[in-house]
Scaffold this motif. Sequence first.
Motif, mmCIF file in Angstrom:
data_model
loop_
_atom_site.group_PDB
_atom_site.id
_atom_site.type_symbol
_atom_site.label_atom_id
_atom_site.label_comp_id
_atom_site.label_asym_id
_atom_site.label_seq_id
_atom_site.Cartn_x
_atom_site.Cartn_y
_atom_site.Cartn_z
ATOM 1 N N ALA A 1 -2.937 -11.586 -7.753
ATOM 2 C CA ALA A 1 -3.571 -10.265 -7.823
ATOM 3 C C ALA A 1 -3.294 -9.581 -6.494
ATOM 4 C CB ALA A 1 -5.073 -10.393 -8.067
ATOM 5 N N LEU A 2 -2.408 -8.585 -6.511
ATOM 6 C CA LEU A 2 -2.004 -7.900 -5.287
ATOM 7 C C LEU A 2 -3.073 -6.907 -4.837
ATOM 8 C CD1 LEU A 2 1.718 -7.290 -6.291
ATOM 9 C CD2 LEU A 2 0.823 -9.091 -4.801
ATOM 10 N N ALA A 3 -2.911 -6.370 -3.629
ATOM 11 C CA ALA A 3 -3.930 -5.460 -3.074
ATOM 12 C C ALA A 3 -3.993 -4.145 -3.830
ATOM 13 C CB ALA A 3 -3.655 -5.208 -1.591
ATOM 14 N N GLY A 4 -2.858 -3.661 -4.313
ATOM 15 C CA GLY A 4 -2.847 -2.413 -5.072
ATOM 16 C C GLY A 4 -2.494 -1.204 -4.240
ATOM 17 N N THR A 5 -2.808 -0.032 -4.763
ATOM 18 C CA THR A 5 -2.353 1.213 -4.147
ATOM 19 C C THR A 5 -2.998 1.496 -2.796
ATOM 20 O OG1 THR A 5 -4.009 2.416 -5.463
ATOM 21 C CG2 THR A 5 -1.780 2.319 -6.342
ATOM 22 N N ILE A 6 -4.063 0.775 -2.430
ATOM 23 C CA ILE A 6 -4.665 0.959 -1.117
ATOM 24 C C ILE A 6 -3.646 0.697 -0.008
ATOM 25 C CG2 ILE A 6 -5.496 -1.430 -0.987
ATOM 26 C CD1 ILE A 6 -7.248 1.698 0.417
ATOM 27 N N SER A 7 -2.675 -0.169 -0.275
ATOM 28 C CA SER A 7 -1.692 -0.516 0.755
ATOM 29 C C SER A 7 -0.630 0.567 0.934
ATOM 30 C CB SER A 7 -1.008 -1.847 0.405
ATOM 31 O OG SER A 7 -0.292 -1.749 -0.805
#
Length: 254
Positions: free
Chosen positions: A85-91
Motif C-alpha cells: 500500500a503506497l503513500a499515494g498522491t500526498i507524495s
Amino acid sequence: MGRVLAIVSQKGGVGKTTTAINLAVALARRGVKTLLVDADPQGSVRYGLGMLAAHYRLGVSDYLKGEIEMQEIIRATTLPWLRVALAGTISDGGTHEDYHHSFASSPLVEELLMRAQERGYVVVIDTPPGLGPIVQRVLANSDHVLVPLQCEPAAVQTTAQILRGIRGVVTKNQQLTFDGILLTMYEPGNTVSERVAAHVRAQLPQLVFDVAVPRTVASVDAVAAGQPVVLRAPNDAASRAYIALADELSARLQ
C-alpha cells in the motif's frame, strides 16, 4: 492473525525505508504473507520498489480521504506473498499537514490494519522520521517495533529520544514489543563505524540485533535502480543481513 511491525527512527537517512522494503521482501520470500504499508508522506517505498507507473499513483493518503476503497490501494508485486500500500498522491507535493491530521485521527487507519491482519498478513509499516502524530498512531496500533540505527555518531545521539518515545507508547499500548535496534550502513574497517557499533552494543547489549546491515556497492546500486537489494543481489552481504533478520523475526510475527 498477522502482526503489525512498525519501522521507526528519530532521524531520516538511516536506512529506515530500505529496511522496511527489504525486510518485507525477505519475509515474503520465506512464504510469509506480507503487506508493506508506506505511511511516510515522502512516499519513498514507491521508488524503492520501482513502482513509478501512473496506475500506482493512488495510495494510503487517498484512502484516508474516503476517495477510494481499501482494495484499490493494495497492490500486487512480483512476489506472490507480497502486497504493497503506497503513500499515494500526498507524495506528489503540497502541504502534509492535512495528511498528518487525517492519519492521526481517521478510524480508517485501524480498519486498514485490522482487515489486513484478519486476512493473515504480517504488516510492515514504513513511517516518517521522528515521533510525530503519524508515528504515534502507528505505534498505538502495532504489535512490534524495530529501530534502524546508522553507524555514525550523529545517529547515535538520537537513540535515547526514540527509545523514550517508544517507552511512552508502551504505557498505553501494552501489546507493543520492542524487537530491537538494527545497525545499518555498517562499514567494516572504518574506524568510526566500528566504534559506533561497539559503543551501541556496549550501552544497549540486550537491545541490538546480532546482525548488522553493511553498506555495500550492491545495496547502493539497488536503491538507485529502484529494486530491493534482496532481489537484485541476493548473495550480497546486505541482502544476507536482511534475510537473516527476516529469519529471526518471522516466528515472532506470525
